[in-house]
Design an enzyme around this catalytic site. Sequence first.
Site, mmCIF file in Angstrom:
data_model
loop_
_atom_site.group_PDB
_atom_site.id
_atom_site.type_symbol
_atom_site.label_atom_id
_atom_site.label_comp_id
_atom_site.label_asym_id
_atom_site.label_seq_id
_atom_site.Cartn_x
_atom_site.Cartn_y
_atom_site.Cartn_z
ATOM 1 N N GLN A 97 0.853 -1.353 0.019
ATOM 2 C CA GLN A 97 -0.071 -0.137 0.058
ATOM 3 C C GLN A 97 0.898 1.249 0.012
ATOM 4 O O GLN A 97 1.967 1.130 0.174
ATOM 5 C CB GLN A 97 -0.993 0.023 1.340
ATOM 6 N N HIS A 99 0.032 5.832 0.599
ATOM 7 C CA HIS A 99 -0.776 6.903 1.212
ATOM 8 C C HIS A 99 -0.710 8.173 0.226
ATOM 9 O O HIS A 99 0.344 8.264 -0.123
ATOM 10 C CB HIS A 99 -0.668 7.140 2.480
ATOM 11 N N HIS A 266 4.724 0.088 0.603
ATOM 12 C CA HIS A 266 5.279 -0.553 1.698
ATOM 13 C C HIS A 266 4.188 -1.653 2.221
ATOM 14 O O HIS A 266 3.073 -1.686 1.679
ATOM 15 C CB HIS A 266 5.742 0.404 2.856
ATOM 16 N N ARG A 285 -4.120 0.299 -2.230
ATOM 17 C CA ARG A 285 -3.403 -0.744 -2.213
ATOM 18 C C ARG A 285 -2.796 -1.326 -3.601
ATOM 19 O O ARG A 285 -3.464 -0.766 -4.576
ATOM 20 C CB ARG A 285 -4.584 -1.781 -1.830
#
Length: 410
Positions: A97, A99, A266, A285
């Site tokens: 995933q 962000h 990560h 994801r």
Amino acid sequence: MQLLQGALRTYAWGSRTAIAELCGRPVPSNHPEAELWLGAHPADPARLLIGDRSVSLLDAITADPAGQLGERARAGFGDRLPFLLKLLAAEEALSLQAHPSAEQAKEGFAREEAAGIPLDSPVRNYRDDSHKPELVVALTRFEVLAGFRDPHRTVELLRALDVPALDNYIGLLAGQADSSGLRALFTTWITLPPPALSALLPQILEGCVRYLSGPATERRYAREVQTVLGLGESYPGDAGVLASLLLNRVTLEPGEGLYLAAGNLHAYLHGLAVEVMANSDNVLRGGLTPKHVDVPELLRVLDFEPLTGPVRMPAALSGSPVLVYDTPAPEFSLSRIDLSDGGQSHPVSVDFELAGPRILLCTAGSVTLRSGDATLALERGDAAWIAAADPAVTAAARSATAQLFSAAVG
């Protein structure tokens, strides 16, 4: 100053022992316990324990933002707690995933709101309009995939597997060993048609087995290769297994930290850690999961610059047992306080950061907190909420040694 009861999150990748044991509950637990949320996120706020009743921390902040948050936090982030503290226990790998940045989060949230996608929809990418930088600090040995590896080393690893079907992909990266080459190779792999992926993955896994059977002196990438084999077994046919070949394989020893800014791909693999992040639940994801994977949106947010030296060691405050994990995130700061009794209590100030709210989490031993005339005992696994309006707080060990984490506004 009040006891804070975290919100327990049960996900399939969690542990039946780690969080329960830390919090003094019977093990194994009935369900895998993945995260203990200590904060005021609307999806699952922690609760203040006041006498024989409990109050949502979110409701307490809404009712008295000035007293709970203080003017500095409100000036920067409005009437919301800007950080979320967690215990995280991974028995199996989390999804691959990344962000979004603050700008990407605001744009993505507005776009999905305008499209009428429900917040609880499984295809929703942006559940709020905040970015999500995060810092994880290991309590046990903690295994991680974090950020893209230097492409020259990745070329070396791929060649060492001696898989002819990889030759064209190796050439793609070797010919442009930089962030653009990483973007091209990752995009190619993550969008492979299922028949091509089904043909390539078994050959790579066979190459990994051969590599580990070779001379020990030539197994520089043994840890990376073992990780690929483990992920291949757990997630057969998943393009995230290919992507893991491009990422740094990091082991955090207890006390070591890892900071991940926006866009870093990560996956946490195994272990128990304290994690603090901006108060957001935005996740894009990239694989290793049955959940929704939005490849175009993921490619929009990924940072393909190689991540070097991701491990962060804390810096000690002069003449103090306080260790600070430095990050550029304005939403949070995280510090660790290592206390010892030595036959008598030695109070240590926890007000070493700028004024504002904080959450204290005891991860070893037991401590006594004092704020004005009030005292509060924390056992291992207990947490406390310190409002901005509370008098200055000190902590003293009640056991031979104790450890306390302090999360506050950055």
